[in-house]
Design an enzyme around this catalytic site. Structure first.
Site, PDB file in Angstrom:
ATOM      1  N   TYR A 227       4.548  15.216  -7.756  1.00 36.34           N
ATOM      2  CA  TYR A 227       3.486  14.427  -7.098  1.00 36.34           C
ATOM      3  C   TYR A 227       2.272  14.302  -8.030  1.00 36.34           C
ATOM      4  CZ  TYR A 227      -0.150  13.146  -3.707  1.00 36.34           C
ATOM      5  OH  TYR A 227      -1.180  12.512  -3.051  1.00 36.34           O
TER       6      TYR A 227
ATOM      7  N   SER B  22      -5.146  10.855  -6.737  1.00 37.09           N
ATOM      8  CA  SER B  22      -5.338  12.141  -6.044  1.00 37.09           C
ATOM      9  C   SER B  22      -5.964  13.131  -6.996  1.00 37.09           C
ATOM     10  CB  SER B  22      -3.995  12.698  -5.574  1.00 37.09           C
ATOM     11  OG  SER B  22      -4.167  14.025  -5.111  1.00 37.09           O
TER      12      SER B  22
ATOM     13  N   THR C  44      -1.449  -1.802   0.584  1.00 36.54           N
ATOM     14  CA  THR C  44      -0.076  -1.288   0.742  1.00 36.54           C
ATOM     15  C   THR C  44      -0.134   0.018   1.535  1.00 36.54           C
ATOM     16  OG1 THR C  44      -0.024  -0.016  -1.328  1.00 36.54           O
ATOM     17  CG2 THR C  44       0.606  -2.345  -1.462  1.00 36.54           C
TER      18      THR C  44
HETATM   19  N1  LIG Z   1      -4.103  12.724   2.685  1.00 36.00           N
HETATM   20  C1  LIG Z   1      -4.519  13.273   1.557  1.00 36.00           C
HETATM   21  O1  LIG Z   1      -5.020  14.430   1.546  1.00 36.00           O
HETATM   22  C2  LIG Z   1      -4.412  12.526   0.278  1.00 36.00           C
HETATM   23  C3  LIG Z   1      -5.085  13.055  -0.843  1.00 36.00           C
HETATM   24  C4  LIG Z   1      -4.998  12.375  -2.049  1.00 36.00           C
HETATM   25  C5  LIG Z   1      -4.284  11.198  -2.147  1.00 36.00           C
HETATM   26  N2  LIG Z   1      -3.640  10.712  -1.045  1.00 36.00           N
HETATM   27  C6  LIG Z   1      -2.883   9.466  -1.222  1.00 36.00           C
HETATM   28  O2  LIG Z   1      -3.287   8.548  -0.236  1.00 36.00           O
HETATM   29  C7  LIG Z   1      -2.221   7.604  -0.008  1.00 36.00           C
HETATM   30  C8  LIG Z   1      -2.040   7.426   1.489  1.00 36.00           C
HETATM   31  O3  LIG Z   1      -1.654   8.661   2.041  1.00 36.00           O
HETATM   32  P1  LIG Z   1      -2.074   9.142   3.506  1.00 36.00           P
HETATM   33  O4  LIG Z   1      -2.616  10.516   3.372  1.00 36.00           O
HETATM   34  O5  LIG Z   1      -2.849   8.098   4.193  1.00 36.00           O
HETATM   35  O6  LIG Z   1      -0.608   9.350   4.128  1.00 36.00           O
HETATM   36  P2  LIG Z   1       0.198   8.603   5.288  1.00 36.00           P
HETATM   37  O7  LIG Z   1      -0.607   8.596   6.525  1.00 36.00           O
HETATM   38  O8  LIG Z   1       1.521   9.261   5.266  1.00 36.00           O
HETATM   39  O9  LIG Z   1       0.314   7.107   4.768  1.00 36.00           O
HETATM   40  C9  LIG Z   1       1.215   6.722   3.760  1.00 36.00           C
HETATM   41  C10 LIG Z   1       1.395   5.229   3.847  1.00 36.00           C
HETATM   42  O10 LIG Z   1       2.242   4.810   2.774  1.00 36.00           O
HETATM   43  C11 LIG Z   1       3.296   4.032   3.308  1.00 36.00           C
HETATM   44  N3  LIG Z   1       4.487   4.166   2.467  1.00 36.00           N
HETATM   45  C12 LIG Z   1       5.123   5.293   2.077  1.00 36.00           C
HETATM   46  N4  LIG Z   1       6.199   4.980   1.350  1.00 36.00           N
HETATM   47  C13 LIG Z   1       6.239   3.621   1.270  1.00 36.00           C
HETATM   48  C14 LIG Z   1       7.109   2.704   0.656  1.00 36.00           C
HETATM   49  N5  LIG Z   1       8.208   3.094  -0.018  1.00 36.00           N
HETATM   50  N6  LIG Z   1       6.848   1.380   0.782  1.00 36.00           N
HETATM   51  C15 LIG Z   1       5.767   0.961   1.462  1.00 36.00           C
HETATM   52  N7  LIG Z   1       4.911   1.775   2.078  1.00 36.00           N
HETATM   53  C16 LIG Z   1       5.146   3.101   1.977  1.00 36.00           C
HETATM   54  C17 LIG Z   1       3.515   4.586   4.716  1.00 36.00           C
HETATM   55  O11 LIG Z   1       4.151   3.622   5.565  1.00 36.00           O
HETATM   56  P3  LIG Z   1       5.735   3.691   5.927  1.00 36.00           P
HETATM   57  O12 LIG Z   1       6.069   5.127   6.120  1.00 36.00           O
HETATM   58  O13 LIG Z   1       5.859   2.827   7.128  1.00 36.00           O
HETATM   59  O14 LIG Z   1       6.428   3.101   4.752  1.00 36.00           O
HETATM   60  C18 LIG Z   1       2.066   4.813   5.144  1.00 36.00           C
HETATM   61  O15 LIG Z   1       1.487   3.625   5.591  1.00 36.00           O
HETATM   62  C19 LIG Z   1      -0.999   8.149  -0.740  1.00 36.00           C
HETATM   63  O16 LIG Z   1      -0.821   7.450  -1.946  1.00 36.00           O
HETATM   64  C20 LIG Z   1      -1.383   9.608  -1.010  1.00 36.00           C
HETATM   65  O17 LIG Z   1      -0.743  10.114  -2.142  1.00 36.00           O
HETATM   66  C21 LIG Z   1      -3.692  11.350   0.160  1.00 36.00           C
END
Ligand SMILES: NC(=O)c1ccc[n+]([C@@H]2O[C@H](COP(=O)([O-])OP(=O)(O)OC[C@H]3O[C@@H](n4cnc5c(N)ncnc54)[C@H](OP(=O)(O)O)[C@@H]3O)[C@@H](O)[C@H]2O)c1
Length: 250
Positions: free
Chosen positions: A148, A135, A12
């Protein structure tokens, strides 16, 4: 190593960041991968670049999850791996956080995750693997991160409970908890660019390895948890944070 051949995986939120890298990793390991997201254009781009199947789906909308499951069932039959990666982040102090702030995060990061698992279960093969993206925020008291952080803490509880509920079907359930990873997420926090850079510099200094992680480093952990290399691992969490959460207090 191509140890996921003949496996079908749903990632997802696979059109960006960690989900994109995980889709690439699972594909490299031989799996057929389905990615989701709301942004149709980003999904089509990722679909082409990664040679995966993109399905537009909004994780906060239960009917949209039903439609995703129906499409996957019709196109692939059953699946073996579910990486619940889609998530959103924004920060607000407790004295001014709005109901909209609370609901938007909880609806995607908790409710959407919960019902995606529920609705995918009938098409998930026994012996399959569920992986949550949580996270390190679930473990630390970072100011303004309350909604969050608690959304991710809720998912860590689901991780443990689902591991017990699904063990009779030999479905393994685990979580990966990233520290700061360079992804487009930071541009979506509602902060100014300078604020993000300042915050990033302070954070990087606290990470033992003195840098942010790369999406590919989280993706490799997902590839491991999805494979038989992790055949005796269930109900646990792998923290991938460059040592941020074990850094000495003094
Ligand atoms: N980057 C970090 O430092 C970090 C650290 C810890 C955890 N995380 C976790 O890693 C995961 C991915 O984050 P990322 O950093 O890769 O950020 P990202 O590049 O913003 O990716 C987020 C992804 O989630 C999708 N998304 C968001 N809302 C959605 C919805 N309602 N339905 C379906 N898809 C949805 C977005 O696609 P669309 O916008 O097209 O829907 C995108 O593909 C998240 O759960 C985040 O909390 C990230």
């Amino acid at each position: 190593m191509k140890n996921l051949e003949k496996k079908v995986a749903i990632v997802t939120g696979g059109n960006s960041g960690i989900g994109y890298a995980a889709a690439a990793e699972l594909t490299a390991k031989g799996a057929k991968v389905i990615i989701t997201g709301r942004n149709k254009e980003a999904l089509a781009k990722a679909e082409k670049e990664l040679n995966v199947t993109g399905i537009v789906s909004d994780q906060s909308d239960l009917k949209s999850i039903d439609s995703l499951v129906e499409q996957v069932k019709n196109q692939f039959g059953k699946v073996d791996i579910l990486f619940l990666n889609a998530g959103i982040a924004s920060f607000a102090p407790v004295d001014s956080a709005s109901e909209e702030h609370y609901d938007s995060i909880m609806n995607v990061n908790v409710k959407g995750v919960y019902f995606t698992v529920q609705k995918v279960l009938p098409i998930l093969n026994d012996g399959g693997s569920i992986i949550f993206n949580t996270s390190i925020n679930a473990h630390v008291g970072m100011p303004n991160s309350s909604v969050y952080a608690s959304s991710k803490a809720a998912v860590l509880s689901l991780n443990k409970v689902f591991a017990t509920e699904l063990a009779p079907r030999k479905i393994r359930v685990n979580a990966v908890s990233p520290g700061p990873v360079e992804t487009p997420l930071y541009g979506k926090l509602g902060l100014e660019k300078a604020e993000v850079e300042g915050f990033g510099a302070v954070l990087a200094e606290k990470i033992l390895l003195k840098r942010f992680g790369q999406s590919s480093e989280i993706a490799k952990t997902v590839g491991f948890l999805a494979s038989d290399d992790a055949s005796f691992i269930t109900g646990t969490e792998i923290v991938v944070d460059g040592g941020l959460t074990v850094n000495a207090v003094v």
